[in-house]
Design a protein around this motif. Sequence first.
Motif, PDB file in Angstrom:
ATOM      1  N   GLY A  29      61.259  19.879  88.352  1.00  0.00           N
ATOM      2  CA  GLY A  29      60.154  19.986  87.395  1.00  0.00           C
ATOM      3  C   GLY A  29      59.256  18.775  87.458  1.00  0.00           C
ATOM      4  O   GLY A  29      58.023  18.873  87.388  1.00  0.00           O
ATOM      5  N   TYR A  30      59.884  17.624  87.627  1.00  0.00           N
ATOM      6  CA  TYR A  30      59.119  16.369  87.666  1.00  0.00           C
ATOM      7  C   TYR A  30      58.200  16.323  88.887  1.00  0.00           C
ATOM      8  O   TYR A  30      57.034  15.934  88.791  1.00  0.00           O
ATOM      9  N   PHE A  33      55.181  18.353  88.340  1.00  0.00           N
ATOM     10  CA  PHE A  33      54.257  17.640  87.452  1.00  0.00           C
ATOM     11  C   PHE A  33      53.464  16.589  88.228  1.00  0.00           C
ATOM     12  O   PHE A  33      52.229  16.505  88.121  1.00  0.00           O
ATOM     13  N   TYR A  46      48.089  18.618  81.536  1.00  0.00           N
ATOM     14  CA  TYR A  46      49.425  19.174  81.806  1.00  0.00           C
ATOM     15  C   TYR A  46      50.277  19.143  80.538  1.00  0.00           C
ATOM     16  O   TYR A  46      50.953  20.118  80.194  1.00  0.00           O
ATOM     17  N   ALA A  47      50.213  18.013  79.829  1.00  0.00           N
ATOM     18  CA  ALA A  47      51.025  17.848  78.609  1.00  0.00           C
ATOM     19  C   ALA A  47      50.621  18.875  77.554  1.00  0.00           C
ATOM     20  O   ALA A  47      51.479  19.457  76.881  1.00  0.00           O
ATOM     21  N   TYR A  50      52.065  22.221  78.603  1.00  0.00           N
ATOM     22  CA  TYR A  50      53.525  22.194  78.490  1.00  0.00           C
ATOM     23  C   TYR A  50      53.932  22.301  77.016  1.00  0.00           C
ATOM     24  O   TYR A  50      54.853  23.043  76.664  1.00  0.00           O
ATOM     25  N   ALA A  53      53.148  25.787  75.374  1.00  0.00           N
ATOM     26  CA  ALA A  53      54.118  26.804  75.804  1.00  0.00           C
ATOM     27  C   ALA A  53      55.443  26.672  75.069  1.00  0.00           C
ATOM     28  O   ALA A  53      56.271  27.576  75.106  1.00  0.00           O
ATOM     29  N   ARG A  54      55.649  25.522  74.411  1.00  0.00           N
ATOM     30  CA  ARG A  54      56.898  25.296  73.672  1.00  0.00           C
ATOM     31  C   ARG A  54      56.661  25.180  72.170  1.00  0.00           C
ATOM     32  O   ARG A  54      57.405  24.496  71.451  1.00  0.00           O
ATOM     33  N   TYR A 267      56.706  11.821  81.826  1.00  0.00           N
ATOM     34  CA  TYR A 267      57.323  13.143  81.920  1.00  0.00           C
ATOM     35  C   TYR A 267      58.602  13.197  81.088  1.00  0.00           C
ATOM     36  O   TYR A 267      58.871  14.185  80.397  1.00  0.00           O
ATOM     37  N   THR A 271      58.969  15.793  78.047  1.00  0.00           N
ATOM     38  CA  THR A 271      59.989  16.843  78.060  1.00  0.00           C
ATOM     39  C   THR A 271      61.024  16.619  76.950  1.00  0.00           C
ATOM     40  O   THR A 271      61.568  17.581  76.412  1.00  0.00           O
ATOM     41  N   CYS A 274      59.279  17.962  73.778  1.00  0.00           N
ATOM     42  CA  CYS A 274      58.951  19.396  73.819  1.00  0.00           C
ATOM     43  C   CYS A 274      60.200  20.277  73.853  1.00  0.00           C
ATOM     44  O   CYS A 274      60.143  21.428  73.452  1.00  0.00           O
ATOM     45  N   ASN A 275      61.310  19.745  74.356  1.00  0.00           N
ATOM     46  CA  ASN A 275      62.534  20.548  74.428  1.00  0.00           C
ATOM     47  C   ASN A 275      63.549  20.166  73.359  1.00  0.00           C
ATOM     48  O   ASN A 275      64.705  20.567  73.419  1.00  0.00           O
TER      49      ASN A 275
END
Length: 459
Positions: A29-30, A33, A46-47, A50, A53-54, A267, A271, A274-275
């Motif tokens: 994934g990185y 990116f 990108y952020a 990302y 989407a979450r 990143y 992540t 976001c996760n």
Amino acid sequence: MSDLLYSTKNIYETASPELISLMSDYAEGYKAFLNTAKTERESVEYAVGYAKARGFREYVTGEKVQPGDKIYFNNRGKAIYLAIIGSLSLREGCNVAAAHVDAPRLDLKSNPLYEDNEIAYLRTHYYGGVKKYQWHTIPLELRGVIIRGDGEKVQVSIGSDPADPRFVITDILPHLGEKQSAKTVRDAFPGEDLKILFGTRPDCADDKEKNKVKYGIMKLLNEKYGVTEADFLSAELEIVPAHEARDVGLDRSLVGGYGHDDRACGYAALTAICNFEGTPARTAVTMLVDKEEIGSEGTAGMQSRAFERFMGALSRSQGVSLDDCFAESFCVSNDVCNAFDPNFAEVSDKQNNALLNHGVSFMKYTGSRGKSGSNDANAETVATLRRIFAANEVAWQMGELGKVDAGGGGTVALYMAKRNIETIDAGVPVLSMHSPWELISKADLYMTYRSIAAVFKDR
Ligand code: MN
Ligand code: MN
């Protein structure tokens, strides 16, 4: 008593097959990116994608937020703050992961295009700390934005599509390099000589035009982007390395790529927020900012009061003063550090230097000479992290930027600490930092992600 003495371990000594596959999946994934986001603007774009989407939504200053809300504030397309509102009041502070998404590169000058001996060139002004010789004879891309005279914003990206041309800075052939090789590196590669070869074909449609190659180039740019030469004046165009991020080493333990400093931490911080699952106790905040490489200045840099505006609005909506929120807050300044390089061992004190594959590296202090320009984190801050990482199986180590008086450098930590936020540096150890193709370990990258997630969960 095995606990009596201290040393760090190579992660692979004890890593389970599950952990190894987690680390390698995360690196996939990185790499995607890194190949997409080669500028600060592209990183923010990108952020945003990302995060959306979450379940993150754009925050409108002053709006009411509830625990569990996931929001982001896009600061001019060049920095972004993301937050998950915690179940505790902001009176208890927030946990911040702060990284930068600008990287050393060559910016085009305001009036860059010229022709010399039937070759068209672009003049550049380097951004951040670069070793200039590393930028000669490597494939380069052009990325950025142009705001045309009519106000229209044009996105420019030439070089990443396989069908695109690429660009280069030439060098002297060794056969004729006698004089050059006798010079110091500094004198042999002046910044003014970083001129991008941009074309060689004369356009002979207009007899009266003297610079026929330059004229042909402007015609192509006009066809593609509708721009004229004057539009360079209101542009931000960046020359970046054209190569892709790839695994390095037969065992694929490393990732080579442009801009690990500091998009690796960027990143990880993106992540991690976001996760994040559920609602954290304290509000979690990720900051991805611009301009670190030139002093964290500007409206989108780490020193910008845009952060006070964002956090101030959130605090006010809970009836908390921003000062009270900051006083109880905690920041991990997520920036890369140098990995110990056996080929250049003389610049490091190995006992206090980050080692590849030994985990995310914390830095109690950075700076130069007698720690000048450093946020020297409190012992209590380090103790907090030791406790959190032990509980969350985070492999970590303590690093220092080279031997005493070998040089040094700074990060954004001191700017966060000035806000009265307890702050410590932590990030991914890097080999060949600030070069066009830096190296990091997949294990260290993954542990950086895990360390941020652990702070969001348990601090
Ligand atoms: Mn950095
Ligand atoms: Mn840097």
